[in-house]
Design an enzyme around this catalytic site. Structure first.
Site, PDB file in Angstrom:
ATOM      1  N   CYS A 137     -48.067 -11.513   6.371  1.00  0.00           N
ATOM      2  CA  CYS A 137     -48.540 -12.797   6.010  1.00  0.00           C
ATOM      3  C   CYS A 137     -49.465 -13.170   4.758  1.00  0.00           C
ATOM      4  CB  CYS A 137     -49.366 -13.407   7.304  1.00  0.00           C
ATOM      5  SG  CYS A 137     -49.088 -12.531   8.894  1.00  0.00           S
TER       6      CYS A 137
ATOM      7  N   GLU B  86     -37.926 -16.048   2.702  1.00  0.00           N
ATOM      8  CA  GLU B  86     -39.322 -16.358   1.852  1.00  0.00           C
ATOM      9  C   GLU B  86     -39.337 -15.626   0.653  1.00  0.00           C
ATOM     10  OE1 GLU B  86     -42.227 -17.311   5.702  1.00  0.00           O
ATOM     11  OE2 GLU B  86     -42.050 -15.166   4.832  1.00  0.00           O
TER      12      GLU B  86
ATOM     13  N   CYS C 166     -49.851  -7.811   8.930  1.00  0.00           N
ATOM     14  CA  CYS C 166     -50.397  -9.143   8.320  1.00  0.00           C
ATOM     15  C   CYS C 166     -51.234  -9.078   7.054  1.00  0.00           C
ATOM     16  CB  CYS C 166     -51.014  -9.847   9.445  1.00  0.00           C
ATOM     17  SG  CYS C 166     -51.680 -11.403   8.990  1.00  0.00           S
TER      18      CYS C 166
ATOM     19  N   HIS D 106     -50.619 -43.591   5.823  1.00  0.00           N
ATOM     20  CA  HIS D 106     -49.829 -43.954   5.072  1.00  0.00           C
ATOM     21  C   HIS D 106     -50.391 -43.901   3.383  1.00  0.00           C
ATOM     22  CE1 HIS D 106     -46.410 -46.354   3.146  1.00  0.00           C
ATOM     23  NE2 HIS D 106     -47.496 -47.196   2.395  1.00  0.00           N
TER      24      HIS D 106
ATOM     25  N   GLU E 209     -46.540 -39.161   7.980  1.00  0.00           N
ATOM     26  CA  GLU E 209     -46.177 -40.512   8.833  1.00  0.00           C
ATOM     27  C   GLU E 209     -44.751 -40.382   9.417  1.00  0.00           C
ATOM     28  OE1 GLU E 209     -46.667 -44.274   6.689  1.00  0.00           O
ATOM     29  OE2 GLU E 209     -46.061 -43.062   4.782  1.00  0.00           O
TER      30      GLU E 209
ATOM     31  N   LYS F 127     -47.845 -12.267   1.190  1.00  0.00           N
ATOM     32  CA  LYS F 127     -46.766 -13.168   1.053  1.00  0.00           C
ATOM     33  C   LYS F 127     -47.181 -14.619   0.851  1.00  0.00           C
ATOM     34  CE  LYS F 127     -45.647 -15.445   4.429  1.00  0.00           C
ATOM     35  NZ  LYS F 127     -44.637 -15.254   5.447  1.00  0.00           N
TER      36      LYS F 127
ATOM     37  N   TYR G 167     -36.274 -15.006   8.076  1.00  0.00           N
ATOM     38  CA  TYR G 167     -37.236 -15.688   7.472  1.00  0.00           C
ATOM     39  C   TYR G 167     -37.819 -14.901   6.235  1.00  0.00           C
ATOM     40  CZ  TYR G 167     -41.544 -13.641   9.512  1.00  0.00           C
ATOM     41  OH  TYR G 167     -42.218 -12.603   9.859  1.00  0.00           O
TER      42      TYR G 167
END
Ligand SMILES: Cc1cc2nc3c(=O)[nH]c(=O)nc-3n(C[C@H](O)[C@H](O)[C@H](O)COP(=O)(O)OP(=O)(O)OC[C@H]3O[C@@H](n4cnc5c(N)ncnc54)[C@H](O)[C@@H]3O)c2cc1C
Length: 457
Positions: A54, A188, A49, A446, A451, A57, A184
């Protein structure tokens, strides 16, 4: 601190093999409960990681995201030129950040009184670990947290290709890159490289990207990648890699057709557990055919007193999963929480694609397989405000997958700006068993993309 016995063996309450996400979490949590802990890690602290996963990356994703925002800024009237990244300078920032993580771990290990040994470990029996320099450690509890490594397909010329670890050694953008894989990591790397100015081609064995994720979102992402200039080759049968001279490589498919000459080929074709030379057989620890350590719901292996967590098992390979499993295991072993175990259902995750994709719970396909006609799907298909302002075509797609007349939310899938940051809170809600009306009862914030999740009907 450990005590040495008559045979010069060091004794602990817990020995952890591997100092990545899971191993560190186990060591820290056990020490926090008062256990005497040794942790073995021959490489950089933090494992995959922190060093080749992670963290670097995400750093590269952030660089790519900045590049995209500069391009948007230019469309919106800012006087900025085309984004050009000095990779070497960016990598200095990235590695400084990683170095600080290493330092922080070192300090925390010292402060916790954990004996961290910069060496490999190998099981001799159910209670004994031997380091590569011959030191023997004994403990009633041993955790295997040795993670995994990238795997290359067994085809002629595979050695000409790179893997994700190598990507983190790039100091400049290659001109044209072929990425083999559709999971993935492939998605990525493709997004980052394309956004940073490379020409990317994706060679995917199956008919789509991101099998296992919601199909409709994956298809929208494919569309986005196509618009961004990534060449997508589906149903591609990889046969071999060919040396085209002058440092170029070509990918050869099942009918012998060669790709364009590529400056680099990256295999993102899966990972395998680090279980060779670990002495698993001597300790009676069972594995599956790929070498993953087999564990039950409590992370117990087939040998009493030996446990496994993280990527070395066949569970979901994500950092927070390894950490959560480790902490619960340590709470069970050293804090009297006999029932502590990780619930592997409804784990949220993000693909750091461009735009990012976040998901929790069942995809529409999985929900229909499980619940048939009871499934109700709600969609928001919109342009994020920044894209509408800059008049770029990219559209976001958010989806809610609900079940039954009460519309219990069993899946949330978001593709679009900030999806990575939006999902965490909604994942809590899904885990708590919310229904569609709970979302509708929540007043929207908003104007945001988030939302849209509470406005879907
Ligand atoms: C490119 C990439 C991107 C990723 N991105 C993400 C992401 O965005 N989010 C996410 O959650 N996850 C991500 N992951 C997955 C994540 O990195 C892993 O799930 C996580 O690191 C697993 O932790 P672990 O402790 O099981 O193994 P690791 O972190 O791999 O640690 C295992 C450690 O054990 C050590 N070791 C091996 N053998 C021995 C031995 N015999 N003795 C002692 N030590 C040994 C290794 O040196 C290593 O440091 C990514 C992975 C990759 C490859």
């Amino acid at each position: 601190m450990s005590t040495g016995n008559d045979q010069g063996v060091m004794e602990f309450d817990l020995v952890v093999i591997g100092g990545g996400s899971g191993g560190l979490a186990a060591a820290f949590r056990a020490a926090g409960h008062g256990a005497r802990v040794a942790m073995l890690e021959p490489n950089a602290l933090g494992g995959t990681c922190v060093n080749v996963g992670c963290v670097p990356k995400k750093a590269m994703w952030l660089a790519a995201h900045v590049a995209e925002n500069i391009a948007l800024a230019s469309r919106l009237g800012f006087d900025v030129g085309a984004p050009r990244l000095d990779w070497c300078e960016f990598i200095t920032h990235r590695q400084r950040y990683i170095h600080n993580i290493h330092e922080s771990y070192r300090k925390r290990l010292d402060a916790a009184g954990i004996v961290a040994m910069p060496t490999r470990g190998r099981l001799l029996d159910a209670n004994t670990v031997e380091t590569s320099d011959g030191v023997r450690l004994q403990a009633p509890h041993i955790v295997i947290a040795t993670g995994g490594h990238p795997w290359r397909p067994d085809v002629p010329g595979a050695g000409l290709g790179l893997v994700s670890d190598d990507f983190f050694h790039f100091d400049a953008a290659p001109g044209r890159v072929g990425i083999v894989g559709g999971g993935y990591i492939a998605v990525e790397l493709a997004g980052v490289l394309q956004s940073l100015g490379c020409c990317v081609e994706l060679f995917v064995r199956g008919p789509r990207l991101l099998g296992g994720f919601d199909r409709e979102l994956a298809e929208r992402l494919q569309h986005n990648y196509h618009q961004a200039g990534v060449a997508l080759h589906f149903d591609h049968a990889l046969q071999s890699l060919h040396d085209a001279g002058a440092g170029k490589r070509q990918i050869v498919d099942g009918v012998g057709e060669r790709s364009q000459p590529l400056d680099a080929v990256i295999f993102a074709t899966g990972r395998r557990p680090n279980t060779v030379e670990l002495g698993l057989a001597s300790a009676g620890v069972d594995t599956d055919r790929q070498g993953h350590v087999l564990v039950d719901a409590f992370q117990n292996t087939s040998t009493g007193g030996i446990y496994a967590i993280g990527d070395v098992t066949d569970r979901i390979a994500l950092t927070p999963v390894a950490i959560a499993a480790a902490r619960r295991l340590m709470d069970r072993l050293f804090a009297g929480k006999a029932d502590a175990k990780l619930d592997y259902d409804n784990i949220p995750t993000v693909v750091f694609s461009h735009p990012p994709m976040a998901t929790v719970g069942l995809s529409e396909e999985d929900a229909r397989e499980r619940h048939g006609d009871e499934v109700h799907v709600y969609r928001a298909d919109f342009r994020a405000m920044v894209h509408a302002l800059a008049d770029v075509p990219q559209r976001s797609l958010f989806k809610l997958v609900c079940v039954g007349s009460e519309r219990r939310v069993v899946g949330i899938h978001l593709l679009g700006e900030a999806a990575d940051e939006i999902m965490q809170g909604f994942a809590v809600a899904l885990k708590k068993g919310i229904v569609l009306d709970d979302l509708a009862d929540t007043v929207a914030i908003h104007p945001t993309s988030a939302e849209e999740v509470v406005l879907m009907r």
